[in-house]
Design a protein around this motif. Structure first.
Motif, PDB file in Angstrom:
ATOM      1  N   UNK A   1       0.859  -1.192   0.000  1.00  0.00           N
ATOM      2  CA  UNK A   1       0.000   0.000   0.000  1.00  0.00           C
ATOM      3  C   UNK A   1       0.893   1.238   0.000  1.00  0.00           C
ATOM      4  N   UNK A   2       0.728   2.070  -1.017  1.00  0.00           N
ATOM      5  CA  UNK A   2       1.504   3.300  -1.137  1.00  0.00           C
ATOM      6  C   UNK A   2       0.769   4.446  -0.452  1.00  0.00           C
ATOM      7  N   UNK A   3       1.528   5.365   0.095  1.00  0.00           N
ATOM      8  CA  UNK A   3       0.951   6.543   0.716  1.00  0.00           C
ATOM      9  C   UNK A   3       0.697   7.653  -0.297  1.00  0.00           C
ATOM     10  N   UNK A   4       0.005   8.682   0.144  1.00  0.00           N
ATOM     11  CA  UNK A   4      -0.268   9.863  -0.678  1.00  0.00           C
ATOM     12  C   UNK A   4       0.228  11.088   0.085  1.00  0.00           C
ATOM     13  N   UNK A   5       0.295  12.226  -0.602  1.00  0.00           N
ATOM     14  CA  UNK A   5       0.579  13.468   0.123  1.00  0.00           C
ATOM     15  C   UNK A   5      -0.104  14.637  -0.566  1.00  0.00           C
ATOM     16  N   UNK A   6      -0.361  15.665   0.206  1.00  0.00           N
ATOM     17  CA  UNK A   6      -1.062  16.834  -0.294  1.00  0.00           C
ATOM     18  C   UNK A   6      -0.079  17.780  -0.979  1.00  0.00           C
ATOM     19  N   UNK A   7      -0.473  18.275  -2.145  1.00  0.00           N
ATOM     20  CA  UNK A   7       0.320  19.275  -2.871  1.00  0.00           C
ATOM     21  C   UNK A   7      -0.409  20.612  -2.744  1.00  0.00           C
ATOM     22  N   UNK A   8       0.206  21.552  -2.053  1.00  0.00           N
ATOM     23  CA  UNK A   8      -0.428  22.855  -1.797  1.00  0.00           C
ATOM     24  C   UNK A   8      -0.132  23.803  -2.950  1.00  0.00           C
ATOM     25  N   UNK A   9      -1.200  24.293  -3.600  1.00  0.00           N
ATOM     26  CA  UNK A   9      -1.020  25.293  -4.656  1.00  0.00           C
ATOM     27  C   UNK A   9      -1.852  26.527  -4.278  1.00  0.00           C
ATOM     28  N   UNK A  10      -2.703  27.022  -5.168  1.00  0.00           N
ATOM     29  CA  UNK A  10      -3.310  28.328  -4.924  1.00  0.00           C
ATOM     30  C   UNK A  10      -4.841  28.337  -4.889  1.00  0.00           C
ATOM     31  N   UNK A  11      -5.472  27.162  -4.773  1.00  0.00           N
ATOM     32  CA  UNK A  11      -6.930  27.120  -4.901  1.00  0.00           C
ATOM     33  C   UNK A  11      -7.670  27.055  -3.561  1.00  0.00           C
ATOM     34  N   UNK A  12      -6.946  27.156  -2.456  1.00  0.00           N
ATOM     35  CA  UNK A  12      -7.575  27.100  -1.131  1.00  0.00           C
ATOM     36  C   UNK A  12      -7.148  28.292  -0.296  1.00  0.00           C
ATOM     37  N   UNK A  13      -8.102  28.939   0.386  1.00  0.00           N
ATOM     38  CA  UNK A  13      -7.752  30.038   1.286  1.00  0.00           C
ATOM     39  C   UNK A  13      -8.272  29.738   2.685  1.00  0.00           C
ATOM     40  N   UNK A  14      -7.697  30.374   3.663  1.00  0.00           N
ATOM     41  CA  UNK A  14      -8.112  30.218   5.050  1.00  0.00           C
ATOM     42  C   UNK A  14      -9.246  31.174   5.369  1.00  0.00           C
ATOM     43  N   UNK A  15     -10.189  30.688   6.172  1.00  0.00           N
ATOM     44  CA  UNK A  15     -11.274  31.561   6.655  1.00  0.00           C
ATOM     45  C   UNK A  15     -10.991  32.128   8.028  1.00  0.00           C
ATOM     46  N   UNK A  16      -9.883  31.758   8.645  1.00  0.00           N
ATOM     47  CA  UNK A  16      -9.574  32.268   9.973  1.00  0.00           C
ATOM     48  C   UNK A  16      -9.165  33.725   9.906  1.00  0.00           C
TER      49      UNK A  16
END
Length: 355
Positions: free
Chosen positions: A340-355
């Motif tokens: 079983x291979x793992x995955x990882x998140x690639x952070x680009x520009x389509x998500x912003x924080x609401x905090x």
């Protein structure tokens, strides 16, 4: 009157590789390698296997003659080889197969379980085939499970490896090697990323019910919400084909229903690309008005605007691992039957924080 020679021929046809392995006191994989003559096996072990095969009248059939096996082949059965992730898996398989002097044969099933089983039925008797990789998800039905379990036993009896790649096993004792990835974990990381940035109204664009890939990613979506104490709102869950067109249409439906989502998790990057198009057409900015996150890290994820935050999957590595397990089958109990291979998140520009 019974012909003794005929009786002997009938017995030879009934003998299986499993019986040869048991008689020789070796594993099924070792018996297969010893009789194939294409992998290193200790001479004493090989002699014991050959003696057992002779005693039982085991007939390997057309696979026995080297002259008839001039083009050893690794076969790949996939539901749609136009899909980018399947292209990457096949590329990984081809790299390993070519390095071992093998050809690679690829066939598409069009998501049909019947076609898939028919292909496997043809391949199991082909003298050139050294093993088969079945790539991509499946519709999990009782008929599929029964048919595949029976097919797996036929492959095992002939000493041919059957490897699932990017598909879960059958959860029984079927002799299938599995090269898979943590589909639920990848989805949980994507949704968790949105939740950690303050999003609570998260729409989910998911694939068909009963399809193994979609069900696994849906499980990760649900688990992430539960970990933050957020209930699943079925009004925010839209189901359809795993395509750009579906992502576009389901997003339009969400907007028409005034669902009030601040973020959208799309099951794959194709659906996410369609989602981005629908939001842009509606005059909404990403991530200013709505954040979007995908899954797979396909080329399209870097070609959208904005570039898409997504879950990376090592498809070519899955393919290479599957090919290696065809060329050097896993011994029962070796711990190599499932990877079983793992995955990882690639952070680009389509998500912003609401905090």
């Amino acid at each position: 009157m019974t012909n003794p020679a005929s009786d002997g021929q009938d017995a030879a046809r009934r003998a299986t590789l499993s019986e040869v392995a048991e008689r020789a006191g070796v594993s099924l994989a070792t018996a297969s390698r010893a009789l194939a003559g294409t992998y290193p096996v200790a001479e004493k072990t090989k002699a014991r296997v050959v003696e057992a095969a002779t005693d039982l009248g085991y007939a390997r059939g057309r696979r026995a003659g080297d002259a008839e096996r001039r083009f050893p082949t690794v076969a790949v059965v996939a539901h749609d080889i136009r899909q980018e992730f399947l292209v990457e898996i096949v590329s990984g398989i081809e790299q390993v197969a070519a390095g071992a002097g093998h050809f690679c044969l690829v066939g598409s099933t069009g998501y049909s379980a019947e076609t898939e089983l028919a292909m496997l039925d043809n391949l199991v008797g082909d003298p050139a085939i050294e093993g088969v990789v079945v790539a991509g998800g499946a519709y999990d039905t009782p008929a599929y499970r029964a048919g595949m379990a029976a097919m797996a036993r036929r492959f095992a009896d002939r000493g041919l490896p059957l490897v699932f790649c990017g598909r879960p096993g059958l959860d029984d004792d079927s002799p299938i090697t599995v090269v898979d990835y943590d589909r639920a974990g990848g989805a949980a990381s994507a949704v968790g990323h949105l939740l950690s940035r303050g999003h609570r109204r998260i729409a989910f664009l998911r694939g068909p019910r009963g399809f193994s890939t979609s069900e696994g990613r849906a499980a990760g979506h649900d688990a992430a919400l539960a970990s933050f104490g957020v209930p699943v709102d079925e009004r925010l869950v839209k189901t359809g084909e795993r395509s750009r067109a579906t992502g576009y249409q389901r997003t339009r439906e969400l907007l028409a229903e005034e669902a009030g989502m601040t973020a959208i998790f799309a099951e794959n990057d194709y659906m996410a690309a369609g989602c981005l198009a629908a939001l842009r057409e509606a005059g909404l900015s990403v991530p200013g008005d709505v954040s979007v996150i995908g899954y797979d890290d396909l080329d399209v994820s870097q070609e959208t605007w904005p570039p898409l935050t997504t879950v990376h999957l090592p498809f070519d590595e899955l393919g290479r691992a599957a090919a290696r397990l065809v060329l050097a089958p896993a011994e029962p109990g070796s711990g190599r039957e499932t990877a079983v291979f793992g995955t990882h998140l690639v952070i680009r520009e389509s998500v912003r924080s609401l905090w």
